[in-house]
Enzyme design. Sequence first.
Site, PDB file in Angstrom:
ATOM      1  N   HIS A 268       0.802  -1.227   0.000  1.00 39.63           N
ATOM      2  CA  HIS A 268       0.000   0.000   0.000  1.00 39.63           C
ATOM      3  C   HIS A 268       0.832   1.272   0.000  1.00 39.63           C
ATOM      4  O   HIS A 268       0.650   2.133  -0.856  1.00 39.63           O
ATOM      5  CB  HIS A 268      -0.960   0.025   1.196  1.00 39.63           C
ATOM      6  CG  HIS A 268      -1.658   1.339   1.355  1.00 39.63           C
ATOM      7  ND1 HIS A 268      -2.804   1.655   0.679  1.00 39.63           N
ATOM      8  CD2 HIS A 268      -1.355   2.440   2.097  1.00 39.63           C
ATOM      9  CE1 HIS A 268      -3.182   2.890   1.002  1.00 39.63           C
ATOM     10  NE2 HIS A 268      -2.318   3.372   1.860  1.00 39.63           N
ATOM     11  N   GLU A 434     -21.190  21.217   6.449  1.00 36.48           N
ATOM     12  CA  GLU A 434     -20.177  22.248   6.264  1.00 36.48           C
ATOM     13  C   GLU A 434     -18.952  21.710   5.539  1.00 36.48           C
ATOM     14  O   GLU A 434     -18.354  22.407   4.709  1.00 36.48           O
ATOM     15  CB  GLU A 434     -19.764  22.829   7.621  1.00 36.48           C
ATOM     16  CG  GLU A 434     -20.870  23.487   8.423  1.00 36.48           C
ATOM     17  CD  GLU A 434     -21.703  22.502   9.231  1.00 36.48           C
ATOM     18  OE1 GLU A 434     -21.409  21.276   9.194  1.00 36.48           O
ATOM     19  OE2 GLU A 434     -22.659  22.935   9.890  1.00 36.48           O
TER      20      GLU A 434
END
Lengths: 690, 690
Positions: A268, A434
């Site tokens: 990864h 938000e």
Amino acid sequence: MIVNIEVNKVKQLGDYVRYLSTMGIQRANSGHPGLPLGCADIGISLYGNLMKATSAKPDWMNRDRFILSAGHGSMLVYSLNYIFGYDFSVSDLANFRQLHSKTAGHPEYELELGIETTTGPLGQGFANAVGTAIESKMMAARFNKPDYNLFDYKTYVLMGDGCTMEGMTNEAASIAGSLGLDNLIAIYDDNSVTIDESSMDLFREDVKGRYQALGWEVLEAPLGTDIEDVNNKLATLRDSKSGKPKLLIVKTKIGQGLNSLLGSHKAHGAPVGAKEIAYLVENSDLKSVAGTSDQVEAQELLEKQLLTGDFFNISNFKDALGDVLEKRESYYTSWETMFNDYKTKFPKEYAELLEYRSTGLTQELRSELLNYSAKADATRNTSADVLQIVAKHTQKIIGGCADLVASTKATVKGADYITRDDFSGRNIAFGIREAAMGGIGNGLALSRDFIPFTSTFFTFIDYMKPAVRLASIMKLNHLFVFTHDSIYVGEDGPTHEPIEHLGATRLIPGLYTYRPANDMEMAFSYLEFMENEGPAVILGTRQVLNQKLFGLELDRAKAYEGFKKGGYVLLDTQTTPDITLVGSGSEVSTLLESKEMLESKGKSVRLVSIPCLEKFEEQGSEYVNNILGNGPIYLMEAASHRGNKAFYRDNILVRDITTFGMSGSYKDVSKHFGFVAEAATKEILEFISK
Amino acid sequence: MIVNIEVNKVKQLGDYVRYLSTMGIQRANSGHPGLPLGCADIGISLYGNLMKATSAKPDWMNRDRFILSAGHGSMLVYSLNYIFGYDFSVSDLANFRQLHSKTAGHPEYELELGIETTTGPLGQGFANAVGTAIESKMMAARFNKPDYNLFDYKTYVLMGDGCTMEGMTNEAASIAGSLGLDNLIAIYDDNSVTIDESSMDLFREDVKGRYQALGWEVLEAPLGTDIEDVNNKLATLRDSKSGKPKLLIVKTKIGQGLNSLLGSHKAHGAPVGAKEIAYLVENSDLKSVAGTSDQVEAQELLEKQLLTGDFFNISNFKDALGDVLEKRESYYTSWETMFNDYKTKFPKEYAELLEYRSTGLTQELRSELLNYSAKADATRNTSADVLQIVAKHTQKIIGGCADLVASTKATVKGADYITRDDFSGRNIAFGIREAAMGGIGNGLALSRDFIPFTSTFFTFIDYMKPAVRLASIMKLNHLFVFTHDSIYVGEDGPTHEPIEHLGATRLIPGLYTYRPANDMEMAFSYLEFMENEGPAVILGTRQVLNQKLFGLELDRAKAYEGFKKGGYVLLDTQTTPDITLVGSGSEVSTLLESKEMLESKGKSVRLVSIPCLEKFEEQGSEYVNNILGNGPIYLMEAASHRGNKAFYRDNILVRDITTFGMSGSYKDVSKHFGFVAEAATKEILEFISK
């Protein structure tokens, strides 16, 4: 579907991407190979067979967008963009993550390089993609005509497990589903591997089910290596008339193309080693390019390349590439032909479009802002009033609130909200989201057709800070209108009263925070934002301010010069001041009252307004010292200056807020914290008598 | 199910809640009636018929928790808690939102008042609830024995549309589903009304489907006014053995009980007026309490009450309440009997439990931290090392990372991760969900059994800032371990390099930010956190620091005294210093190198370390000036001091970071920004020669 590149050649070029990506990461000894390895073929399919975009015109307004939300897989974009003709060389790829290279650790917004946005903080790119998808629809609603689809670009966004976990992605996906953004195609690289092995254990959700519940059309490709299947499903989604945003979940295996690291979570986020890359070379079409006969030989060759940076270049893959670059360019040239017709047939719309694509502001707008004058009010109302002026003069202004328009007043009056059926409006009701609002606002700003504003209570900037930061990094023209800017929020109490936020936004490089004291400074704040590149925060109060500060008759051009310096003498004294009062926003009101009290006691007082402390500081010490003077200074801001005061000059008395706020009427709260003229006057008199 | 309060009496008490809530809001002329009106009956059912908790023992460790995530509906909690015997009076309710009242605008954490957490910023309470549900299971795994379920408390959380939209709620819900938190019961007040009318248009998702995909058991109550149905479904969910967290979606109508405002979005967030409340009184059992015969008469009575604050008190509803308070208390007394048995039967476990519930640290831990010494390293490793010491001495320490444990190293070594099948572990793999991690960490800290740490890269504090703020407001013992604390992150580039974050966390009231320079300061930072109430940020570097700073042989008790003052002379000079070098964290390493260079040029140099600037400032100017001296000061911090420098003393040269970071090796990046000893020495020599 269009097939510019056949399956076996997608595979070949995909392996080349794998090679370039792992080599770049190896040479940097830093980076994330997992995503480029898993998604290399998908990337080639996207660029070659699905997207309409070309390196011949990287800023083509109707290009399809590709956003790598999983920005840590940056070598995928660099490799793809190199292969597809953008301004990268092999040595750029070999200089991955080196200072001043074009190939930064995470993709950095640069249209010339085919990089549509800066990504890295997970979830942001996805929200940006929702923003560009909305932008496409909004521009289409404004300019498309029958047979003239000037704007029908699609956005492809690639995300991994990280983006999928991030909450802001869910917010943005909910908005996308509600708006029916069928021009948005997300690809989820479902490899079930993140950095920490244990993380997946707390990620057992049914992603497909979740996206369907959010109103998305979802397909699955159970085998990421089945290029034809992935290709077909992407094309199916792209062309689907479901009226929904689309998601393809591609099951990939981490470390695709590698040997011992295939399926290992070690693939990864760390270099895989020359031995693994040699395996990749020997077990793919790269072998013939390398001309090696076994893995040992290949590894020796690669190790040399890693030293010199002289990677295999694209000329070795001309056959696989075929005429795809020309075909990609032809999408643009066809569009350009149509666009030229459009110019002739729709001159009015064409002229309007040019206005959208222009920068700078008209003399009329400039003049109106310079001379703006209004009655005393809460500056959230003044802000709304000024916003209407700007919105009247330029259609570029659009935006919305996170369910607080009744409070922050940030709206284009008389304009509609965009809906799934009609994107011609100028307002967006983001809901109580938000974080996504910030990221979508950035996406809307990327093309620079629009200048978006987004708005909520100042304290809730906390939810959108990652996006505010990225707007600043990218220098986007994104206006943040935050109101209820201090303790004077009153009744709502500490959770709703910003304390640390003023100082915190000032610290963000590239962002300017304006805290205007009156009508004039509010108009100047908007003017400064409009005149310059980059984002700004404009703050407004909940409460009505000192009426004596409004409607001032001043030489406005001169006053603007002062304002642009961030801090200036608002009201001076004829003699050497006994005290210089310094404050911003609502505290200028209090200080003006205190000034009068002090003067009635025979004191000589200078009043300095600091609407933008960062700009004030930028002027340098000579200007700053000239304004502040040599005598005692009283600095009043209803915000935290914690920590920094240790370094403040010793002739300064600071009245700031050192705790959280309180719930109570704003007058009681102000008094409690000493932010009233009587208390200020008292402590100033004590201070200067020492 | 238990039915302590029959349906008709739930209705009567529910109407009383409606009355109290709307009256409190009316008198304050501020507040949100929508939620209390819609959820009043649900609240009575919860407290009366579902929850095991009692005002007789508000801090009972096994009490069921009720968290109002939609904190703006605070009057609901105040009314309920008043009715159910917590320390509220009618006049407290009448003083809603007044300074120093018990009834703040949003609920503020105070166990004595039955308020489990501070809410207001939407989504936070929900994440706290996931935290308390985990806490219950973790304590159960540690202490429950057959027939002795010391810990089996449930958490009820009430959310509205806002919390449901917030992304962090999705993150937390995904974790809850993955962990199978069947002791968590969420109630969604689905009234389809938020502040802005347009917001719902972008909220078309299928919430039920989403939660099911997240691994939740979901039921729907199509009619919020059907008290029996809501009651039964809540009981069904509470008792369900599905092994999943539970959600009840209750369809409510905004303004329940009102007349003209029933169904109007105006009932959400503003006082409804005496006329509407009079309608409520006249059309409910409140009529007999009021003794009024029509709405006009009722309104007159209410207007008097609004003036005096003399609302109807609970004694008027004794019949409806019946013996529910006694029954609630009996849950505690039964548990207490069991607990007394437990003490006798399991003395070892009981002693361990007392340790969990104690505060303060042992002399052994204190001593080990005071005398900690380690080899030079990146301080993220030093931090990990010190964390092991603390974790060894107290089982209270638990925590986790947002998928970066390999980088931040914040883990309890040798301990397991909690899983859905086993909560005895001490580590939590939050996944890439920083926002929820912050809120869940707060939830874990609420009971003060555990001292949680949460950890990610410092730059990603941006995603968890709202939770960091709430931890500070609530003074929770929540440790934030942030590493990769500046530009030295290097390769990952600007999105991963914190610049403004150091200054920003310092500004947060009640939070202390430690940026230790070496092994000793790292241990002292943990010691300070452990010795005091409230949260702290401890920062670690990615890179190895100056080895000369590690393993210093000093009088540790004396050094600790200096450290506690936040800034102290680390290395002094015999003569008056030509320059005083000031820095924190990794810059102390650079400054030490520079000190040696300057000394080799015959300069006299003092080196000041400021591991906690806020504490340094708190000492007052005499101490600060004593440490900084009168001569020239060189302040070096690889962080933004933007704005504040305008007020800094003029004998100070500041080397801070004024732009975003860069991608490159950390050495190249440091050099680029001038954060190397050679550059520092050069500019210091220029500075002092002026």
